[in-house]
Scaffold this active site. Sequence first.
Site, PDB file in Angstrom:
ATOM      1  N   GLU A 143      -3.165  11.490   1.295  1.00 29.75           N
ATOM      2  CA  GLU A 143      -4.449  11.364   1.978  1.00 29.75           C
ATOM      3  C   GLU A 143      -4.584  12.513   2.954  1.00 29.75           C
ATOM      4  OE1 GLU A 143      -5.317   7.903   4.382  1.00 29.75           O
ATOM      5  OE2 GLU A 143      -3.354   7.893   5.281  1.00 29.75           O
ATOM      6  N   GLU A 165       0.853  -1.192   0.000  1.00 35.63           N
ATOM      7  CA  GLU A 165       0.000   0.000   0.000  1.00 35.63           C
ATOM      8  C   GLU A 165       0.883   1.234   0.000  1.00 35.63           C
ATOM      9  OE1 GLU A 165      -3.270   0.404   2.821  1.00 35.63           O
ATOM     10  OE2 GLU A 165      -3.176   2.596   2.627  1.00 35.63           O
TER      11      GLU A 165
END
Length: 239
Positions: free
Chosen positions: A147, A142
């Site tokens: 974000e 990941e």
Amino acid sequence: MRSSTGHHLAFLLPLLLPLTSASRVMIPSTSFSSQSAFDTDWAYNYPWGTDHNGAARMAKSQVQIANNVLTLTAKKVTGEKAATHGGKQIPIHYLSGTVAAKEHFNVSRGGGYDFAGEFRATTTRGTWPAFWLTGVKDWPPEIDMAEWKGSGKISFNTFNTSSQVRATDVAYPNPGEFHKIRCEVRDVNGRDVAVKFYMDEKFIETQYGRGFVGQPMYLIMDLQMEASSGSPGPNEVSA
Ligand SMILES: *[C@@H]1O[C@H](CO)[C@@H](O)[C@H](O)[C@H]1NC(C)=O
Ligand SMILES: *[C@@H]1O[C@H](CO)[C@@H](O)[C@H](O)[C@H]1NC(C)=O
């Protein structure tokens, strides 16, 4: 109250850059210019469905494209059944939008990708937009190329395991404006990848992902809600 909780994307240009041949554009900057251009490169929702790890359930109705901009809009709802994630029930408080690239991204030996887009992201508490890569077959890989977890900051993260994570939060200036995010993912030794993060062409840092070479990844843009970004999120949202 009107909160700007849309997650906007003006363009996105992932490039495949095998060192042995010319690079190729996998998703062109025109991919939000029409419904047919969108449908060529993108699909609605998460590759595994409508739910993930927050209070939003994804729906096609919450995704709009216009003028080369993708807009994801979250709205509060009641009466939805809970989501299940990691063996836990997560109450659903929102309908929101997610898109995922149809192609998968598998860093080959000596190869890599550049991912870039322009984003205008909300930083309001309870809003959790993200531009990220996650494993198709296994987790990790990941890479959170950007974000925003409702804190006013922007986060850049790479996971070796759930507990071995390089996570860097930096100040996010002028959230009402678009910012360019660019991420260079490269093979370093036939096993691991180096990930260089840039915001507005300013280098942030390099992180490393163990064993990410040869692991196909999904590319996702979502507007999750609450969970890691705090709660409650805004009642009324517009993008
Ligand atoms: C990833 O790419 C490598 C070659 O670059 C290939 O050998 C491997 O099978 C691919 N893996 C998957 C799961 O597609
Ligand atoms: C993840 O693994 C890579 C390769 O082994 C290593 O360089 C990096 O420091 C690791 N990240 C963390 C957070 O320990």
